[in-house]
Design an enzyme around this catalytic site. Structure first.
Site, mmCIF file in Angstrom:
data_model
loop_
_atom_site.group_PDB
_atom_site.id
_atom_site.type_symbol
_atom_site.label_atom_id
_atom_site.label_comp_id
_atom_site.label_asym_id
_atom_site.label_seq_id
_atom_site.Cartn_x
_atom_site.Cartn_y
_atom_site.Cartn_z
ATOM 1 C CG HIS A 1 0.217 1.160 7.844
ATOM 2 N ND1 HIS A 1 1.250 0.758 8.653
ATOM 3 C CD2 HIS A 1 0.789 1.887 6.842
ATOM 4 C CE1 HIS A 1 2.390 1.238 8.163
ATOM 5 N NE2 HIS A 1 2.141 1.918 7.059
ATOM 6 C CD GLU A 2 -0.650 2.008 3.134
ATOM 7 O OE1 GLU A 2 -0.224 3.161 2.901
ATOM 8 O OE2 GLU A 2 0.108 1.035 3.304
ATOM 9 C CB CYS B 1 5.933 2.003 7.199
ATOM 10 S SG CYS B 1 5.404 3.503 6.379
ATOM 11 C CG LEU B 2 7.087 0.977 1.043
ATOM 12 C CD1 LEU B 2 6.493 1.341 -0.305
ATOM 13 C CD2 LEU B 2 8.185 -0.056 0.878
ATOM 14 C CG HIS C 1 1.098 6.889 5.649
ATOM 15 N ND1 HIS C 1 2.302 7.239 6.218
ATOM 16 C CD2 HIS C 1 1.193 5.565 5.405
ATOM 17 C CE1 HIS C 1 3.078 6.170 6.314
ATOM 18 N NE2 HIS C 1 2.421 5.129 5.840
ATOM 19 C CD GLN D 1 3.845 5.621 2.595
ATOM 20 O OE1 GLN D 1 2.838 5.097 2.146
ATOM 21 N NE2 GLN D 1 4.824 4.917 3.126
ATOM 22 N N GLY E 1 0.848 -1.181 0.000
ATOM 23 C CA GLY E 1 0.000 0.000 0.000
ATOM 24 C C GLY E 1 0.884 1.232 0.000
HETATM 25 ZN ZN ZN Z 1 3.251 3.256 5.812
#
Ligand code: ZN
Length: 179
Positions: free
Chosen positions: A140-141, A98-99, A144, A54, A49
């Protein structure tokens, strides 16, 4: 289309409240191209995701690989201006990654059941409920977009560390969200 640079923890864009996308803008090339860039970047970095902040775009857009139902072929779900509501006090825990925090993992508790209202990539209203791991990934997404990271929700910091060590010493038959 382009692969974009990922913002990592410490960059202020990850801590800003993202701006909603006006409904009439969704069909415009700027937004459609951004969505394509997000999808391409998510695949390039092996994410499951990605939220627009991000890639340094403070807009309320999330893309996710929707592979939660083994009976349905995986597809990409786009959520624009999502609103999430917890439907239960019950929580489920997951080792999240997480990226934007490369190489790290932490154990996070989140409400186990949620309702989601959003617009899709065509600007159509969608609403659905999600449970368990699916609910975790969505929360989670969408966090952000509120300027929140999963580390904000870790209650026990001894359950936060580098992925390799977490896998080696801490994670035992538990849910893992791969980035
Ligand atoms: Zn993340």
């Amino acid at each position: 289309m382009a692969i974009r640079k990922i913002a990592v923890m410490g960059h202020p864009v990850l801590r800003q409240q993202a701006t909603p996308v006006p409904e009439k803008e969704i069909s415009k090339p700027e937004i459609q191209n951004l969505i394509q860039d997000m999808i391409q970047t998510m695949f390039e970095y092996d994410g499951r995701g990605l939220a627009a902040p991000q890639i340094h775009e403070s807009l309320q857009i999330v893309v996710m690989i929707w592979d939660f139902d083994p009976k349905i072929k995986p597809y990409i779900q786009v959520l624009i201006n999502p609103e999430i509501r917890a439907l239960t006090q019950e929580t489920s825990s997951c080792w999240e990654g997480c990226l934007s925090l490369p190489g790290l993992r932490g154990k996070v508790d989140r409400p186990n059941k949620i309702s989601v209202q959003a617009l899709d990539a065509q600007g159509k209203k969608i609403s659905f409920e999600a449970e368990g791991f699916t609910a975790t990934v969505i929360q989670h997404e969408c966090d952000h977009l509120l300027g929140k990271l999963y580390i904000d929700k870790i209650k026990d910091l001894s359950l936060f560390g580098f992925s390799r060590e977490c896998t080696q010493f801490l994670i035992q038959n538990e849910a893992i969200n791969p980035e």
